[in-house]
Design a protein around this motif. Structure first.
Motif, mmCIF file in Angstrom:
data_model
loop_
_atom_site.group_PDB
_atom_site.id
_atom_site.type_symbol
_atom_site.label_atom_id
_atom_site.label_comp_id
_atom_site.label_asym_id
_atom_site.label_seq_id
_atom_site.Cartn_x
_atom_site.Cartn_y
_atom_site.Cartn_z
ATOM 1 N N ASP A 66 0.888 -1.141 -0.080
ATOM 2 C CA ASP A 66 -0.007 0.145 -0.145
ATOM 3 C C ASP A 66 0.918 0.989 -0.019
ATOM 4 O OD1 ASP A 66 -2.183 -1.425 0.143
ATOM 5 O OD2 ASP A 66 -2.537 -1.267 2.100
ATOM 6 N N ASP A 69 0.414 9.000 -0.088
ATOM 7 C CA ASP A 69 0.958 10.166 -0.713
ATOM 8 C C ASP A 69 1.380 11.109 0.465
ATOM 9 O OD1 ASP A 69 -0.890 11.408 0.995
ATOM 10 O OD2 ASP A 69 -2.306 11.876 -0.558
ATOM 11 N N TYR A 75 -3.011 5.855 -1.288
ATOM 12 C CA TYR A 75 -2.832 6.357 -2.778
ATOM 13 C C TYR A 75 -3.254 5.091 -3.780
ATOM 14 C CZ TYR A 75 -1.167 8.002 -7.242
ATOM 15 O OH TYR A 75 -0.864 8.389 -8.527
ATOM 16 N N GLU A 76 -2.486 4.180 -3.353
ATOM 17 C CA GLU A 76 -2.858 2.655 -4.163
ATOM 18 C C GLU A 76 -1.985 1.589 -3.634
ATOM 19 O OE1 GLU A 76 -1.007 2.971 -8.121
ATOM 20 O OE2 GLU A 76 1.056 3.843 -7.140
ATOM 21 N N ARG A 77 -2.828 0.538 -4.058
ATOM 22 C CA ARG A 77 -2.197 -1.011 -3.691
ATOM 23 C C ARG A 77 -1.558 -1.600 -4.795
ATOM 24 N NH1 ARG A 77 -4.964 -5.309 0.379
ATOM 25 N NH2 ARG A 77 -4.198 -3.817 1.581
ATOM 26 N N ILE A 78 -0.263 -1.963 -4.868
ATOM 27 C CA ILE A 78 0.373 -2.522 -6.070
ATOM 28 C C ILE A 78 1.363 -3.758 -5.799
ATOM 29 C CG2 ILE A 78 0.111 -0.193 -7.517
ATOM 30 C CD1 ILE A 78 2.897 0.615 -6.238
#
Length: 124
Positions: A66, A69, A75-78
């Motif tokens: 995770d 910012d 912000y995002e899960r990548i």
């Protein structure tokens, strides 16, 4: 703890690893002394200075993370390789939860009421 490199906006990261950044180095150092991330396992820095929480280790050298910012907001899960992270954090990456930990820890999304119901609610 080291402040590490400045981010793309010239701000200093929290030395404890939380997502916050600071315009002045002394402010970052002062914050790092009492930051909750000092005791929060799983937080690391990305190569570009953002904070990331390791959700699980997928395979050799790959992680589900995770990313947050500068203000500490999700912000995002990548999925990323070890090279995505700032060097010198191998000891933290090696402590990542094993594959499958994300499913066990995933929050309910609210889309499926039956999935989100507690056992007491299901009995009603």
């Amino acid at each position: 703890p080291s402040l590490g490199p400045r981010d793309e906006r010239g701000r200093y990261p929290c030395p404890a690893g939380c997502p916050r950044t600071f315009a002045h180095a002394p402010a970052a150092v002062q914050h790092g002394k009492s930051c909750a991330a000092r005791s929060a396992p799983g937080f690391v820095r990305t190569a570009d200075g953002r904070a990331a929480k390791i959700v699980e280790k997928l395979s050799a050298g790959r992680f589900l993370v995770d990313v947050f910012d500068e203000q500490g907001n999700f912000y995002e899960r990548i999925k990323r390789k070890r090279s995505f992270f700032e060097p010198g954090q191998d000891h933290l990456l090696d402590l990542a939860p094993p594959r499958g930990a994300a499913a066990a820890a995933a929050p309910a999304d609210g889309d499926d009421e039956a999935e989100d119901a507690t056992p007491a609610e299901e009995a009603e």
